[in-house]
Every structure is written in C-alpha cells, then in structure tokens.
Design an enzyme around this catalytic site. Structure first.
Site, PDB file in Angstrom:
ATOM      1  N   ARG A  36       0.843  -1.177   0.000  1.00 31.33           N
ATOM      2  CA  ARG A  36       0.000   0.000   0.000  1.00 31.33           C
ATOM      3  C   ARG A  36       0.891   1.243   0.000  1.00 31.33           C
ATOM      4  NH1 ARG A  36       1.834   1.647   3.773  1.00 31.33           N
ATOM      5  NH2 ARG A  36       0.701   3.586   3.570  1.00 31.33           N
ATOM      6  N   GLY A  37       0.237   2.414  -0.076  1.00 27.13           N
ATOM      7  CA  GLY A  37       0.991   3.659  -0.203  1.00 27.13           C
ATOM      8  C   GLY A  37       1.155   3.957  -1.685  1.00 27.13           C
ATOM      9  N   GLN A  80      -2.481   2.799   9.936  1.00 27.98           N
ATOM     10  CA  GLN A  80      -1.175   2.806   9.255  1.00 27.98           C
ATOM     11  C   GLN A  80      -0.125   3.588  10.050  1.00 27.98           C
ATOM     12  OE1 GLN A  80      -4.088   3.322   7.702  1.00 27.98           O
ATOM     13  NE2 GLN A  80      -4.016   2.770   5.543  1.00 27.98           N
ATOM     14  N   ASP A 102      -1.974  10.741  -2.143  1.00 34.43           N
ATOM     15  CA  ASP A 102      -2.296   9.699  -3.115  1.00 34.43           C
ATOM     16  C   ASP A 102      -2.587  10.285  -4.484  1.00 34.43           C
ATOM     17  OD1 ASP A 102      -3.006   8.705  -0.285  1.00 34.43           O
ATOM     18  OD2 ASP A 102      -2.680   6.919  -1.511  1.00 34.43           O
ATOM     19  N   ASN A 161      -5.449  12.554   0.399  1.00 39.80           N
ATOM     20  CA  ASN A 161      -4.585  11.722   1.254  1.00 39.80           C
ATOM     21  C   ASN A 161      -5.484  10.985   2.244  1.00 39.80           C
ATOM     22  OD1 ASN A 161      -1.892  10.850   1.936  1.00 39.80           O
ATOM     23  ND2 ASN A 161      -2.126  11.968   3.858  1.00 39.80           N
TER      24      ASN A 161
HETATM   25  O1  MRU Z   1      -4.689   3.347   1.899  1.00 42.18           O
HETATM   26  P1  MRU Z   1      -3.198   3.484   1.894  1.00 42.18           P
HETATM   27  O2  MRU Z   1      -2.558   2.984   3.136  1.00 42.18           O
HETATM   28  O3  MRU Z   1      -2.582   2.940   0.630  1.00 42.18           O
HETATM   29  O4  MRU Z   1      -2.995   5.066   1.846  1.00 42.18           O
HETATM   30  C1  MRU Z   1      -1.742   5.676   1.852  1.00 42.18           C
HETATM   31  C2  MRU Z   1      -1.865   7.091   2.286  1.00 42.18           C
HETATM   32  O5  MRU Z   1      -2.883   7.708   2.126  1.00 42.18           O
HETATM   33  C3  MRU Z   1      -0.756   7.727   2.976  1.00 42.18           C
HETATM   34  O6  MRU Z   1      -1.281   8.731   3.787  1.00 42.18           O
HETATM   35  C4  MRU Z   1       0.294   8.360   2.169  1.00 42.18           C
HETATM   36  O7  MRU Z   1       0.522   9.632   2.610  1.00 42.18           O
HETATM   37  C5  MRU Z   1       0.131   8.489   0.751  1.00 42.18           C
HETATM   38  S1  MRU Z   1       1.147   7.308   0.047  1.00 42.18           S
HETATM   39  C6  MRU Z   1       2.721   8.005   0.022  1.00 42.18           C
END
Ligand code: MRU
Length: 356
Positions: A49-50, A197, A238, A248
């Site tokens: 993820r991320g 997370q 994101d 985000n």
């Molecule tokens: O749902 P996820 O865990 O994939 O989301 C990730 C995010 O939103 C993080 O906050 C992050 O800042 C963005 S990914 C670098």
C-alpha cells in the site's frame, strides 16, 4: 533502489517478493507475487500500500503479466485490471500507462523491455525520494532557525515512509534526512484509524531507525498544535490535482484545518507520479475509495497471549462508513515538497515546475 530498507524486491526466479504490510508490526513476513493476479490481490488487500509502492507493484504486475503470457491482448487486459485495482492513488495509473507505452512500442524481447521499464520506474522513484528528503529537511532547518530552536516537532498522518514510497518515503523522507544530519527530530504519529497505518507502520518504521516518536490518537493533533507542541505538519498524498488539492488518507483534511487555525506550516511531500494533470478541481473530481465497513467495526491487535486477534469494537448491527481518503483544499497547503523543490499548491506553480 539504494535504500537501507525495502518494501519489495525481485527474487532469484524473477518473481516479486513483498513485505506483507497487513501483518506489521506484529509479524514480519513476505509474500511472493508470481502473476499479475497476485499483484492485483496484493494491491486490493493492502498487502502492499501507499501511493508510490502501489504504482511500483502495478508496474511489476504488468511485468509479471508479460512473464506469464506475451500475447498483447492478455497484457493489455491484465494491465487494465491492475490499473483498476485501487481508485485513488494516481501513481498506479501513471505507472501502468508508462509500462504499456514501453511494451506496445516494442516487438521483440518483451519480457526484458517490461522488466527494465518496471525497474526504471522504481529506481526513478527512489531518486525522487532522496531529493524530497533533502528539500524537505532544508525546510525543517529554516523553521528551526526562524523559531530559534534546536529541536523540531513534526506531526504526520498515515504512513508515507519507505513502506509507501521507495526508498525513504515522501513525508518521512525529510525526517530520515534530519536524523542523518544530526538534527534533534521528534515525530507525533497519528494512529490513523481505521487501518492504523500510523500506529502499525509509521511507528514501526521510525522505531527501526531509532527516530524519536510518539503515537497519538487521531483526535489529539489540534490540541497539541494549540499548545505549541507541533512545529510543522507533513503528509504524503495519493493524488494531487493540478489546482493543488490533495487527496490523502482520511483525516488529513482535519489536520490541515487545525494547522491553518494555529498558523503551523502544512506541507505535502510528493513525487511527480502523484500529480494528476487531468483533474482541475480535486475536491470535486478526485475519486475517493470506499472500503468495507468491517475495517471500522473490527480492530486487529496482539492479545495478552501474544496472538494476533481481530475484535469487534461496536454493536454488531450498527452501520459504519469507511472512506479511505479525503481532500485537503489547496488553500490549506503551505507547499508541495517535490523532487524539484518546493512548489506552491496551484496550477501555475505546478505546471511551471512539471511542464511536459
Ligand atoms: O490506503 P493506503 O494505506 O494505501 O494510503 C496511503 C496514504 O494515504 C498515505 O497517507 C500516504 O501519505 C500516501 S502514500 C505516500
């Protein structure tokens, strides 16, 4: 990729091995992805993820499709499925499109072309991360100078470290750089409900590198800001629309509002692949993922016997809603920290810096 830690790598058989992020911080285990379908499951189920890593695994998923079957129809079909496996992080679409362009422009050695293209995407993201680290840390040093402080207290939400973007992350990259520069840095880590997370991943990452940190419930940041305990907020993203609106993890918007009210700089660290030049109004048009209500209703943790358990934390029949992301309007963003340096969160600055 040069980082000290890696969220994924190619194994000796040319398959993709990833850290299973659903098990952290309690169990450190890897999963091997052998096919495009494996990559799709890993992205959908948040084994990886991320935004950045989702894009990298998307690219490597296309390479795995080519490894399975070099028929172009198959590759295009699997690429489309990978592209649609999660909706908000635009790095996924960005990376799959780069892969398809590279593959569809070649007639021979498709496997090598796909492998090289995927590795190039990952390597370039790694270089972007190093540059974000340096630019972001320069900003931290300026904040300290202006305040006449020798320490800096940073607040972050969700996880935007090396588990989310190779090799140093985006939002955590300047923090790791601060540590390398010998700066006394302390991080407030939002736990980031519902999937935690922050508590599960960011705290684990920071702990591995001995970065001083404190986990806080998601509702605590505003109070800390009022009390002068936070010098700067930094998050990843994101997707950032061309007008500078930021998608985000859910809860980011509330932190930006509290920062604004308390006159605390609110930075968003992103590599180029997170920019969406096709969306002019992020608040209106960035697609927001909705996930299962069970992620809100159940919580995972280690019981007293040391076994990982999932527990229901509300009446079974109550409804819950689970938006994965929210949008922080550009007006609340102090600046975007990119590989090309600081960029204002508006169309003119974004296009000037990233003109195609
Ligand atoms: O749902 P996820 O865990 O994939 O989301 C990730 C995010 O939103 C993080 O906050 C992050 O800042 C963005 S990914 C670098």
């Amino acid at each position: 990729m040069n980082g000290k830690y890696k969220a994924f790598w190619l194994d000796e058989n040319g398959f993709v091995e990833v850290i299973d992020q659903t098990k952290l911080p309690f169990i450190e285990e890897t999963v091997v992805l052998e096919s495009a379908d494996d990559a799709i499951v890993a992205i959908k189920d948040m084994i990886v993820r991320g935004a950045g890593v989702i894009g990298n695994i998307g690219a490597l998923g296309v390479y795995l499709a080519v490894k399975e079957n070099q028929d172009l129809k198959y590759i295009v079909k699997k690429s489309k499925e990978i592209r649609e496996s999660r909706p908000t992080a635009v790095n996924l679409m960005w990376a799959v499109d780069i892969m398809l362009e590279a593959i569809l422009n070649e007639n021979e050695n498709l496997l090598e072309v796909a492998k090289n293209a995927a590795i190039k995407i990952c390597d370039e993201d790694s270089q972007r991360s190093s540059l974000i680290a340096k630019h972001g840390c320069d900003i931290f040093e300026n904040i300290m100078k202006e305040k006449g402080k020798t320490t800096i207290n940073v607040l972050t939400h969700c996880n935007a470290g090396w588990l989310a973007i190779v090799d140093d992350g985006s939002a955590l990259a300047p923090i790791y750089e601060a540590k390398r520069r010998g700066i006394d840095v302390h991080v407030y880590v939002d736990e980031t409900r519902p999937r935690n997370q922050g508590a599960n991943l960011t705290a684990w990452e920071l702990g591995k590198d001995n970065v001083n940190h404190t986990i806080i419930p998601d509702n605590t940041g505003g109070y800390l800001m009022q009390q002068g305990l936070v010098d700067v907020c930094i998050v990843g993203a994101d997707r950032v629309s061309v007008n500078g609106d930021v998608a985000n993890k859910i809860g980011t918007y509330l932190k930006a509002l509290a920062s604004y009210d308390n006159n605390i700089p609110f930075y968003v660290a992103i590599p180029e692949g997170t920019l969406d030049f096709n969306i002019k109004d992020g608040v209106k048009d960035i697609p927001i993922e909705t996930r299962s209500e069970d992620e809100v209703k159940y919580i995972k943790g280690l019981n007293k016997e040391g076994v990982v358990e999932e527990l229901l934390i509300m009446p079974k029949n109550s409804k819950a809603v689970n938006y994965g992301f929210d949008i922080t309007p550009a007006r609340l963003v102090t600046g975007l920290i990119t590989e090309k340096g600081l960029c204002e969160a508006n169309e003119v600055s974004i296009c000037n810096k990233f003109a195609k």
